[in-house]
Design an enzyme around this catalytic site. Structure first.
Site, mmCIF file in Angstrom:
data_model
loop_
_atom_site.group_PDB
_atom_site.id
_atom_site.type_symbol
_atom_site.label_atom_id
_atom_site.label_comp_id
_atom_site.label_asym_id
_atom_site.label_seq_id
_atom_site.Cartn_x
_atom_site.Cartn_y
_atom_site.Cartn_z
ATOM 1 C CB SER A 95 54.377 39.871 24.487
ATOM 2 O OG SER A 95 55.085 38.831 25.118
HETATM 3 N N1 SAH Z 1 58.594 39.676 27.978
HETATM 4 C C1 SAH Z 1 59.496 39.414 26.901
HETATM 5 C C2 SAH Z 1 59.100 38.104 26.257
HETATM 6 C C3 SAH Z 1 60.221 37.433 25.614
HETATM 7 S S1 SAH Z 1 59.833 35.858 24.945
HETATM 8 C C4 SAH Z 1 59.466 40.529 25.886
HETATM 9 O O1 SAH Z 1 58.419 41.126 25.697
HETATM 10 O O2 SAH Z 1 60.496 40.800 25.259
HETATM 11 C C5 SAH Z 1 60.101 34.776 26.301
HETATM 12 C C6 SAH Z 1 61.443 34.836 26.952
HETATM 13 O O3 SAH Z 1 61.512 33.815 27.933
HETATM 14 C C7 SAH Z 1 62.609 34.597 26.005
HETATM 15 O O4 SAH Z 1 63.515 35.655 26.086
HETATM 16 C C8 SAH Z 1 63.225 33.289 26.508
HETATM 17 O O5 SAH Z 1 64.612 33.218 26.361
HETATM 18 C C9 SAH Z 1 62.817 33.316 27.970
HETATM 19 N N2 SAH Z 1 62.832 31.996 28.627
HETATM 20 C C10 SAH Z 1 62.445 30.803 28.125
HETATM 21 N N3 SAH Z 1 62.586 29.832 29.044
HETATM 22 C C11 SAH Z 1 63.086 30.433 30.167
HETATM 23 C C12 SAH Z 1 63.445 29.974 31.457
HETATM 24 N N4 SAH Z 1 63.336 28.679 31.812
HETATM 25 N N5 SAH Z 1 63.904 30.864 32.343
HETATM 26 C C13 SAH Z 1 64.032 32.176 32.034
HETATM 27 N N6 SAH Z 1 63.700 32.672 30.824
HETATM 28 C C14 SAH Z 1 63.226 31.822 29.898
#
Ligand code: SAH
Length: 213
Positions: free
Chosen positions: A63
């Site tokens: 993000s």
């Molecule tokens: N906070 C992270 C954001 C990553 S993007 C950062 O700054 O790196 C969002 C993340 O949510 C992705 O890695 C994706 O794989 C995860 N995600 C999507 N659906 C999900 C679910 N149902 N349960 C757990 N993680 C999930």
């Protein structure tokens, strides 16, 4: 010698975080401390402190710094807080939370991302983070209730599990799809009062990768 990343990080916090109104000292200090460039691939390190999200592999993104700050502040954390994070990704947001809170429980559905984040965070010495690979739409019941829950992927709705797993006076911050096709979400803050009542606030528009249920 001050490394270039340190000056970039200070500038990021000044220009993107403080100037836009983030006041929580804990959040500001955490973001001054956590070395964001260690969470991205070699070829993106130079952009790690820029004002936008970056790819982290598996079609996912880290993000934008301001969004990390805004969500972290909205969680109202302190040294006693137990936090649930859905969407570990590269683990940068996890590190910011771990700097401020007592314990962070983080769930990621993509195994390779979870393992890599764990490696990064372990190498930085964090000992207050628990990792889980699985569907975060279910929360993490075994460790509930949580003082704060943060969801870093766009949800179609506010899952009942999150409300259930929130402690009294707990805060949930979650991007919720407005319309099925827009690709934009409303960042919501949901507060469970002492008597279990739910209050909802909008923190504005945002754009996240989808939460896959
Ligand atoms: N906070 C992270 C954001 C990553 S993007 C950062 O700054 O790196 C969002 C993340 O949510 C992705 O890695 C994706 O794989 C995860 N995600 C999507 N659906 C999900 C679910 N149902 N349960 C757990 N993680 C999930």
């Amino acid at each position: 010698m001050i490394d270039d990343y340190e000056s970039k990080r200070k500038y990021m916090v000044e220009s993107q975080i403080i100037r836009r109104g983030i006041k929580d000292k804990n959040v500001i200090n955490a973001m001054l401390k956590v070395e964001r460039h260690l969470f991205v691939n070699e070829n993106l390190k130079n952009e790690a402190y820029e004002d936008y999200p970056l790819p982290i592999g598996e079609s996912q993104t880290i993000s934008q710094p301001y969004i990390v700050a805004l969500m972290s502040e909205a969680l109202e954390l302190n040294k006693k807080s137990r936090v649930l994070e859905i969407g570990t990704g590269c683990g940068y947001q996890t590190a910011v939370l771990a700097e401020i809170a007592k314990e962070v429980y983080t769930v990621e559905r993509i195994e390779s991302l979870s393992l890599k984040a764990k490696q990064t965070l372990n190498s930085l010495g964090y000992q207050n983070i628990l990792f889980k690979i699985g569907n975060g739409a279910l929360g993490w019941k075994e460790n509930a209730p949580f003082d704060a829950i943060i969801v870093t992927a766009a949800a179609k709705k506010v899952y009942e599990a999150y409300i259930e797993q929130l402690s009294k006076n707990g805060r949930l911050v979650i991007p919720v799809e407005e319309s099925r096709f827009s690709g934009y979400q409303i960042l919501k803050k949901i507060v469970k009062s002492n008597n279990g009542q739910i209050k909802e606030y909008s923190l504005g528009g945002c754009r996240f990768v989808p939460l896959i249920d």
